[in-house]
Design an enzyme around this catalytic site. Sequence first.
Site, PDB file in Angstrom:
ATOM      1  N   PHE A  91      16.624  19.472  15.081  1.00  0.00           N
ATOM      2  CA  PHE A  91      17.743  19.521  14.140  1.00  0.00           C
ATOM      3  C   PHE A  91      18.520  18.200  14.143  1.00  0.00           C
ATOM      4  O   PHE A  91      18.812  17.632  13.100  1.00  0.00           O
ATOM      5  CB  PHE A  91      18.692  20.690  14.446  1.00  0.00           C
ATOM      6  CG  PHE A  91      19.902  20.671  13.552  1.00  0.00           C
ATOM      7  CD1 PHE A  91      19.806  21.105  12.250  1.00  0.00           C
ATOM      8  CD2 PHE A  91      21.109  20.157  14.003  1.00  0.00           C
ATOM      9  CE1 PHE A  91      20.894  21.043  11.389  1.00  0.00           C
ATOM     10  CE2 PHE A  91      22.205  20.095  13.155  1.00  0.00           C
ATOM     11  CZ  PHE A  91      22.086  20.544  11.848  1.00  0.00           C
ATOM     12  N   LEU A 122      10.834  18.342  23.539  1.00  0.00           N
ATOM     13  CA  LEU A 122      11.089  16.932  23.239  1.00  0.00           C
ATOM     14  C   LEU A 122      11.775  16.255  24.418  1.00  0.00           C
ATOM     15  O   LEU A 122      12.718  16.783  24.984  1.00  0.00           O
ATOM     16  CB  LEU A 122      11.983  16.817  22.004  1.00  0.00           C
ATOM     17  CG  LEU A 122      11.373  17.264  20.684  1.00  0.00           C
ATOM     18  CD1 LEU A 122      12.386  17.102  19.569  1.00  0.00           C
ATOM     19  CD2 LEU A 122      10.115  16.476  20.369  1.00  0.00           C
ATOM     20  N   GLY A 126      12.072   9.204  24.671  1.00  0.00           N
ATOM     21  CA  GLY A 126      10.987   8.241  24.752  1.00  0.00           C
ATOM     22  C   GLY A 126       9.700   8.699  24.077  1.00  0.00           C
ATOM     23  O   GLY A 126       8.784   7.912  23.865  1.00  0.00           O
ATOM     24  N   LYS A 136      21.768  24.986  27.197  1.00  0.00           N
ATOM     25  CA  LYS A 136      21.292  26.241  27.752  1.00  0.00           C
ATOM     26  C   LYS A 136      22.430  27.261  27.728  1.00  0.00           C
ATOM     27  O   LYS A 136      23.571  26.933  27.992  1.00  0.00           O
ATOM     28  CB  LYS A 136      20.824  26.005  29.187  1.00  0.00           C
ATOM     29  CG  LYS A 136      20.290  27.263  29.845  1.00  0.00           C
ATOM     30  CD  LYS A 136      19.468  26.933  31.083  1.00  0.00           C
ATOM     31  CE  LYS A 136      19.153  28.156  31.905  1.00  0.00           C
ATOM     32  NZ  LYS A 136      18.620  29.291  31.154  1.00  0.00           N
ATOM     33  N   ASP A 146      42.296  10.838  26.415  1.00  0.00           N
ATOM     34  CA  ASP A 146      42.928  11.244  27.665  1.00  0.00           C
ATOM     35  C   ASP A 146      42.235  10.583  28.853  1.00  0.00           C
ATOM     36  O   ASP A 146      41.938  11.229  29.853  1.00  0.00           O
ATOM     37  CB  ASP A 146      42.910  12.771  27.784  1.00  0.00           C
ATOM     38  CG  ASP A 146      43.919  13.280  28.813  1.00  0.00           C
ATOM     39  OD1 ASP A 146      44.809  12.494  29.210  1.00  0.00           O
ATOM     40  OD2 ASP A 146      43.815  14.440  29.233  1.00  0.00           O
TER      41      ASP A 146
HETATM   42  C1  LIG Z   1      24.566  16.436  10.296  1.00  0.00           C
HETATM   43  O1  LIG Z   1      24.562  15.032  10.264  1.00  0.00           O
HETATM   44  C2  LIG Z   1      25.752  14.444   9.791  1.00  0.00           C
HETATM   45  C3  LIG Z   1      25.538  12.959   9.726  1.00  0.00           C
HETATM   46  O2  LIG Z   1      24.324  12.697   9.082  1.00  0.00           O
HETATM   47  C4  LIG Z   1      26.908  14.807  10.715  1.00  0.00           C
HETATM   48  O3  LIG Z   1      28.104  14.277  10.211  1.00  0.00           O
HETATM   49  C5  LIG Z   1      27.000  16.307  10.796  1.00  0.00           C
HETATM   50  O4  LIG Z   1      27.986  16.660  11.715  1.00  0.00           O
HETATM   51  C6  LIG Z   1      25.668  16.902  11.213  1.00  0.00           C
HETATM   52  N1  LIG Z   1      25.746  18.346  11.185  1.00  0.00           N
HETATM   53  C7  LIG Z   1      25.655  19.066  12.279  1.00  0.00           C
HETATM   54  C8  LIG Z   1      25.777  20.539  12.091  1.00  0.00           C
HETATM   55  O5  LIG Z   1      25.483  18.563  13.374  1.00  0.00           O
END
Ligand SMILES: *[C@@H]1O[C@H](CO)[C@@H](O)[C@H](O)[C@H]1NC(C)=O
Length: 630
Positions: free
Chosen positions: A131, A159, A162, A342, A470
């Site tokens: 994702f 995954l 590298g 996790k 912070d």
């Molecule tokens: C998806 O990617 C964009 C940048 O391309 C980012 O701003 C956004 O937070 C991402 N969405 C998630 C759900 O991580």
Amino acid sequence: MDSLSLISLLTLCLFCCSFLIQAQQPYVGRKTTDCENPDTSDSVLGYNCNGVSMSCQSYLVFRSQPLFNNVTSISNLLSSDPSQVATINEVSETATFRTNQMVIVPVNCSCSGDHYQKNTSYTVGGGEGYFLIANNTFQALSTCQAIQNQQPGISTRNLTAGMRITVPLRCACPTKNQTDVGINYLLSYPIAEGDTIQGISELFGADPERTLEANQLPDLRSTIFFFTSLLVPLRDPPSRVTAPSPPPPRASPPPPNSPPGGSSNRTWIYILVGVLGGVGLISVVCMVIFCMFFRKTKKKTDPIISSESLEAYEKPLEKSLDDGSQDFIDSMSSIAQSINLKIYKFEELQVATDDFSTSNHIKGSVYRGVINGDFAAIKKVHGDVSKEIQILNKVYHSNLIRLSGVCINQGNWYLVYEYAANGALSDWIFNRDDNGKYFSWKDQIQVALDVATGLNYLHSFTNPPHVHKDLKTSNVLLDGDFRAKITNFALARSTGGGEGEFALTKHIVGTKGYMAPEYLENGLVSTKLDVYAFGVLLLEVITGKEVTAFYSDEHMNLSDILSNVVDNGREGLKDLIEPSMLENYPSELVLVVVQLINSCLKQNPTVRPAMDEIVKSLSRIQTASSALDS
Ligand SMILES: *[C@@H]1O[C@H](CO)[C@@H](O)[C@H](O)[C@H]1NC(C)=O
Ligand SMILES: *[C@@H]1O[C@H](CO)[C@@H](O)[C@H](O)[C@H]1NC(C)=O
Ligand SMILES: *[C@@H]1O[C@H](CO)[C@@H](O)[C@H](O)[C@H]1NC(C)=O
Ligand SMILES: *[C@@H]1O[C@H](CO)[C@@H](O)[C@H](O)[C@H]1NC(C)=O
Ligand SMILES: *[C@@H]1O[C@H](CO)[C@@H](O)[C@H](O)[C@H]1NC(C)=O
Ligand SMILES: *[C@@H]1O[C@H](CO)[C@@H](O)[C@H](O)[C@H]1NC(C)=O
């Protein structure tokens, strides 16, 4: 079934039939972010091979990001030809783009099985799942399903940093119907916040009606989602995009300056803050309730852009006080999988910490645990931790503490972090002589360099840039080798724009003595806030004194004190550092460090150095310190 649903069903049928006739590429919307969904029947894997040609010239739009911000790196990421990228964007091959600038990338698109695609190869970074790669790195120019499909047998959890993988980029060639009306190219555009179908079409000189057809969207008010791709049909190759300038930051009025002294005045402020906070909280609760009731019915008529694709990932995390229903746990697990976190069962943490026994108590609400034979730090939090989880999920750096998992039990969150064997930096620098704990000059410079490197990563290599807000010696942990890791991202936030940009906040939080003047007075938030706090931290490290010890006079500011020291050279240092410590320091270098601290503590944020400059200075100081020894 009520009449409304019947009508929508009918419409849907008609709509489907028209798909078959026109045979363009259906816009799949949110499905591309639904990585757990095994249904890959339609264009989540790529656009269908239904064009006139098996291969063609096509175009992608990529938004420049810190790691991919020049012609070379973007061409490399997307397997394009740098000279073509340079030409079409009217820049030189060595050019660098500013963050979020739209860059047009020409690629040769071809059929591979049922789908059009452009293959590119990518080296997986630490903590990245399909994702994150599809959405964050490739900005929806690929999808998690398509990437996964290309690596049979390798799940997102397999995954590792590298690893080289093939990423199929979404592209398409025009259909007969499109070439008949003069469309020669298709451009894949990643939808961003604030985009409309009309606006995107106009940006590239495309006919909005043709854009609708190309994506099989019913009308200009159809819902489109951020971080999904839209095809823009073009007659001619696209030319350099000059994006409209982003809207100015929404400036909320700065809070009134705190009146000097006067505890009764303060009390009033606290009450005011409390009342305002309460009102805010109630409105948030009302909004949530409102949304829950009205979302289902309103969905279809919603505005052009919707952030639901985002909510899919963020919403459940915000339900921090949920009772842990099965649905919730399931949705948590799916999020955690897609972001490589996790989910622990509470029983596992009980075993790990010997049921949160006092012997495993570190401090505050933090416990030590043993998970799979490794130590871990487990923090119990009551309240919303979604921000911290989101940030820590995005960052992966050896100088930032790593979040490895989460658990929710009876309305409390438990965050499982990597364990730092030597505890907080504050424990080492303020109690130098007891137990023989001693922190040498070289240790100090190493820690400072580690902290600066971690902050530099947050400021320059996360997208959007983040401010820790912070930083202090108790929020820096030391591992077994005394290497520093920044922790406690509870207050961290994004600056909303590029590095050095400012945002305003009304909500002043932080630690006394560490907060930069512009933040205290006007609520101004920028990366320079962390630079100021870093100056304070380094001052505490080299003097072994807490910052509050320097405020003999309320009206004095640290920068004045430091300037005096710098002006008086080596003699001045005696006012700052105990002679017993000073004699163990290389005096030529101490003065350089004090000058660096002084520059970080400047009242005017714009004259403070950026974190990358600080990293460079400290590296030089470190080299010089080592040279002194040999
Ligand atoms: C998806 O990617 C964009 C940048 O391309 C980012 O701003 C956004 O937070 C991402 N969405 C998630 C759900 O991580
Ligand atoms: C092309 O589009 C027209 C309507 O615009 C439709 O009638 C025709 O069947 C389409 N042809 C193909 C091959 O998709
Ligand atoms: C382009 O960016 C990459 C990654 O940030 C960097 O390593 C490379 O040196 C840059 N190249 C040019 C020509 O600026
Ligand atoms: C696409 O193909 C053409 C000819 O086949 C070639 O000249 C061009 O360099 C290719 N472009 C890219 C980006 O590979
Ligand atoms: C992309 O790579 C896959 C193998 O990973 C290959 O089967 C496919 O033919 C390639 N497609 C193109 C268009 O090069
Ligand atoms: C991926 O991980 C699973 C278990 O997590 C394992 O069974 C499988 O063999 C791994 N696949 C590869 C290709 O490493």
